[in-house]
Write an enzyme that holds these catalytic residues in place. Structure first.
Site, PDB file in Angstrom:
ATOM      1  N   ASP A 283      -2.175   7.323 -10.083  1.00 45.75           N
ATOM      2  CA  ASP A 283      -2.294   5.890  -9.809  1.00 45.75           C
ATOM      3  C   ASP A 283      -2.034   5.004 -11.027  1.00 45.75           C
ATOM      4  O   ASP A 283      -1.853   5.501 -12.133  1.00 45.75           O
ATOM      5  CB  ASP A 283      -3.687   5.608  -9.213  1.00 45.75           C
ATOM      6  CG  ASP A 283      -3.587   4.686  -8.009  1.00 45.75           C
ATOM      7  OD1 ASP A 283      -2.868   3.668  -8.125  1.00 45.75           O
ATOM      8  OD2 ASP A 283      -4.203   4.976  -6.970  1.00 45.75           O
TER       9      ASP A 283
ATOM     10  N   TYR B 179       0.859  -1.179   0.000  1.00 43.65           N
ATOM     11  CA  TYR B 179       0.000   0.000   0.000  1.00 43.65           C
ATOM     12  C   TYR B 179       0.899   1.234   0.000  1.00 43.65           C
ATOM     13  O   TYR B 179       1.903   1.267   0.701  1.00 43.65           O
ATOM     14  CB  TYR B 179      -0.882   0.068   1.248  1.00 43.65           C
ATOM     15  CG  TYR B 179      -1.490  -1.233   1.694  1.00 43.65           C
ATOM     16  CD1 TYR B 179      -2.192  -2.034   0.806  1.00 43.65           C
ATOM     17  CD2 TYR B 179      -1.350  -1.670   3.013  1.00 43.65           C
ATOM     18  CE1 TYR B 179      -2.754  -3.226   1.219  1.00 43.65           C
ATOM     19  CE2 TYR B 179      -1.907  -2.867   3.438  1.00 43.65           C
ATOM     20  CZ  TYR B 179      -2.606  -3.648   2.538  1.00 43.65           C
ATOM     21  OH  TYR B 179      -3.149  -4.833   2.944  1.00 43.65           O
TER      22      TYR B 179
HETATM   23  C1  LIG Z   1       3.018  -0.747  -7.006  1.00 43.12           C
HETATM   24  C2  LIG Z   1       1.740  -1.128  -6.327  1.00 43.12           C
HETATM   25  C3  LIG Z   1       1.072  -0.208  -5.521  1.00 43.12           C
HETATM   26  C4  LIG Z   1      -0.090  -0.541  -4.856  1.00 43.12           C
HETATM   27  N1  LIG Z   1      -0.696   0.377  -4.052  1.00 43.12           N
HETATM   28  C5  LIG Z   1      -1.790   0.027  -3.342  1.00 43.12           C
HETATM   29  C6  LIG Z   1      -2.366   0.944  -2.407  1.00 43.12           C
HETATM   30  O1  LIG Z   1      -1.904   2.065  -2.246  1.00 43.12           O
HETATM   31  N2  LIG Z   1      -3.438   0.529  -1.696  1.00 43.12           N
HETATM   32  C7  LIG Z   1      -3.973  -0.719  -1.834  1.00 43.12           C
HETATM   33  O2  LIG Z   1      -4.931  -1.038  -1.136  1.00 43.12           O
HETATM   34  N3  LIG Z   1      -3.469  -1.605  -2.734  1.00 43.12           N
HETATM   35  C8  LIG Z   1      -2.374  -1.251  -3.468  1.00 43.12           C
HETATM   36  N4  LIG Z   1      -1.826  -2.145  -4.348  1.00 43.12           N
HETATM   37  C9  LIG Z   1      -2.501  -3.427  -4.586  1.00 43.12           C
HETATM   38  C10 LIG Z   1      -2.326  -4.412  -3.452  1.00 43.12           C
HETATM   39  O3  LIG Z   1      -0.988  -4.519  -3.064  1.00 43.12           O
HETATM   40  C11 LIG Z   1      -2.824  -5.782  -3.870  1.00 43.12           C
HETATM   41  O4  LIG Z   1      -4.155  -5.680  -4.283  1.00 43.12           O
HETATM   42  C12 LIG Z   1      -2.729  -6.839  -2.814  1.00 43.12           C
HETATM   43  O5  LIG Z   1      -3.319  -7.991  -3.349  1.00 43.12           O
HETATM   44  C13 LIG Z   1      -3.430  -6.521  -1.530  1.00 43.12           C
HETATM   45  O6  LIG Z   1      -3.292  -7.673  -0.714  1.00 43.12           O
HETATM   46  P1  LIG Z   1      -3.789  -7.741   0.771  1.00 43.12           P
HETATM   47  O7  LIG Z   1      -5.276  -7.859   0.751  1.00 43.12           O
HETATM   48  O8  LIG Z   1      -3.123  -8.950   1.319  1.00 43.12           O
HETATM   49  O9  LIG Z   1      -3.357  -6.516   1.437  1.00 43.12           O
HETATM   50  C14 LIG Z   1      -0.649  -1.822  -5.019  1.00 43.12           C
HETATM   51  C15 LIG Z   1       0.000  -2.748  -5.842  1.00 43.12           C
HETATM   52  C16 LIG Z   1       1.181  -2.421  -6.493  1.00 43.12           C
HETATM   53  C17 LIG Z   1       1.852  -3.436  -7.355  1.00 43.12           C
END
Ligand SMILES: Cc1cc2nc3c(=O)[nH]c(=O)nc-3n(C[C@H](O)[C@H](O)[C@H](O)COP(=O)(O)O)c2cc1C
Ligand SMILES: [Mn+2]
Length: 518
Positions: free
Chosen positions: A318, A211
């Site tokens: 984004d 995030y």
């Molecule tokens: C470079 C990058 C930036 C990201 N930024 C965010 C973010 O700011 N907020 C968010 O909720 N997901 C963000 N994501 C997506 C999450 O990391 C991704 O959906 C992940 O599966 C969330 O997993 P979790 O539910 O275990 O936290 C980003 C992904 C990438 C590759």
């Protein structure tokens, strides 16, 4: 196997001619981002993925290490995972298909029938048992410990990615009236390539999520987790309990870790990271919070989220290619910053594709094919095309056996984990190459009667979708681009697709040189 530390990984990239060391002094405000954006759109030095027939698959340029960044002694690395070769190196696999095959074996072990086969599987099972993380007492990530006033986010070379990032006067806000009253404004600087470590306060299970983190001051930041993600779920639990939430922001570590942080909700990231790494990830206890973090990390920011405090987070350029608008998100307070001696600060920028995250996403697309097939056995293959920035579009290949099968598959996808956010689905037959956008679009445009072959529904959508009529809620469309069967509506005799016969093709191949056409 990938690399044990981020610095080792950079050395590996260097050896492969995949890294440029930039010695010129650069600003962390926009300049690094602008350079990276340009590099992402140039050809990558090594071969692309066999499957990926798009132009984007050949791009990614080289990784960049900025050794002289204004305002900090710490070098900045960017675009380190931004090509097929680099993501393969990071995940320790020759290609993503091989990795998907390994996952296939994990999720669907063939049922051993004889004692001999059971014996043969034993080493595999033993290997699986070695994936859990191991807690150790010390780690390089704590060679330097900064607490109290010494812990200062503004000493890190945290970059600003896009011109309106963090600017509430830019018009990129959900609620101008609320923004006008905001007293505490964030900066344009965001931590973008970190693993956010949290724990479920009831069950104790850990989560890692990638995030973005917006810097507000020396020891204050905003935490941007989407409501559908595990970190946000953990946060709601702390909020209900009225307790502060311990949280660590981890930069670097084993080269599999940044990717592991992007794994979809519900996956045990540390176990999966251990699986990718070939051995369990070593963790050390944090200095000021009750949390374990990878001992091999470059930099760890320890602190807590106060469930009673909100900050106006954003705007932020984004991965959709648009700004995500400023909105309320929880506040994070830094209690310590620890790092190894001579750390490197890893970061990334997102924006209009192709960017570095394309390759992280493609790794997930491949790794999750076996799981998707398990949930929806009709699916042979799928692709998330670059123009769909992951949640907007999926091309799905099925072996069609009965009427309305494409629609069944669409609805199954709209009910399948993170894939449920998919806004556009195109279902094609077996002979179509889902990794070739031209081939899919050709069959979409030619095989669809829009009055008969379209399915429209509604459901939860990605919160970054700015076109949906509600935040996180919107429409979905599925196109059945398969050959139609009589029971699927009025279907006239269907023509065969053109293809030259094998004998003539062989003849032309044999005589090709003779024709003198080059
Ligand atoms: C470079 C990058 C930036 C990201 N930024 C965010 C973010 O700011 N907020 C968010 O909720 N997901 C963000 N994501 C997506 C999450 O990391 C991704 O959906 C992940 O599966 C969330 O997993 P979790 O539910 O275990 O936290 C980003 C992904 C990438 C590759
Ligand atoms: Mn998770």
């Amino acid at each position: 196997m990938g690399s044990a530390t981020f610095s080792d990984f950079l050395n590996q990239l260097d050896r492969d001619g995949e890294l440029v060391r930039v010695k010129t002094r650069v600003s962390p405000i926009l300049e690094i981002a602008a350079i990276c954006d340009r590099v992402c759109k140039t050809p990558a030095p090594h071969s692309h993925d066999e499957l990926d027939r798009t132009d984007a698959g050949k791009l990614g340029g080289r990784a960049l290490l900025f050794e002289n960044v204004e305002g900090s002694d710490i070098p900045v690395a960017i675009n380190t995972f931004g090509s097929y070769h680099r993501i393969n190196l990071a995940l320790g696999t020759p290609n993503l298909t091989t990795l998907a095959d390994r996952v296939q074996q994990l999720v669907k072990p063939e049922i051993p029938t004889t004692l001999m086969e059971k014996m043969k599987r034993l080493p595999d099972l033993m290997k699986m048992a070695s994936y859990p993380p191991k807690t150790v007492r010390t780690g390089i990530c704590q060679q330097v410990v900064l607490e109290g006033d010494d812990a200062d986010l503004t000493k890190l070379p945290i970059i600003q990615c896009w011109p309106s990032d963090g600017n509430l006067d830019s018009g990129q806000v959900f609620d101008p009236a609320a923004c006008a009253k905001v007293t505490e404004r964030g900066t344009g600087r965001y931590i973008t390539l970190a693993g956010i470590y949290t724990r479920n306060p009831e069950m104790g299970d850990r989560n890692i999520g990638m995030y973005r983190v917006q810097v507000f001051g020396k020891r204050k930041a905003a935490m941007h987790w989407h409501m559908h993600h595990d970190g946000a779920r953990h946060f709601r639990m702390y909020q209900k309990r009225g307790e502060k939430m311990p949280l660590a922001i981890v930069l670097g570590g084993e080269s599999v870790l940044p990717y592991a942080a992007t794994l979809p909700p519900g996956v045990e990231e540390l176990l999966f990271a251990g699986f990718l790494n070939g051995t369990g990830i070593e963790l050390v206890p944090c200095k000021t919070i009750n949390m374990d973090v990878p001992s091999n990390a470059e930099i760890v920011i320890e602190g807590y989220v106060d469930p009673t405090e909100k900050l106006m987070e954003g705007p932020f350029g984004d991965h959709t290619g648009f700004y995500s608008l400023a909105d309320w998100y929880p506040a994070f307070h830094v209690t310590a910053i620890t790092h190894r001696k001579n750390p490197i600060y890893p970061t990334t920028i997102v924006g209009k594709p192709p960017m570095e995250d394309y390759f992280l996403g493609k790794a997930t697309e491949r790794v999750f094919l076996p799981l998707l097939k398990m949930i929806i056995p009709d699916v042979i293959d799928y692709s998330l095309p670059i123009s769909g920035v992951f949640h907007n579009c999926a091309f799905v290949k099925i072996r069609k056996e009965y009427p309305m099968q494409a629609r069944r598959v669409m609805h199954a996808i709209w009910g399948a984990g993170q894939m449920s956010f998919t806004k556009f689905i195109v279902v094609v037959d077996e002979q179509v190459n889902v990794h070739d956008e031209h081939d899919v679009l050709f069959h979409l445009f030619s095989n669809c009667d829009p009055s008969r072959d379209v399915e429209i529904t509604r459901g939860p959508v990605d919160i970054l979708d700015h076109a949906s009529y509600e935040f996180g809620v919107g429409g979905k469309i599925g196109f059945d681009a398969t050959v139609k069967l009589p029971a699927e509506g009025k279907v006239r005799p269907w023509p065969a697709e053109l293809e030259m016969d094998a004998a003539t093709k062989a003849l032309v191949e044999r005589k090709w040189k003779e024709y003198g056409i080059h």
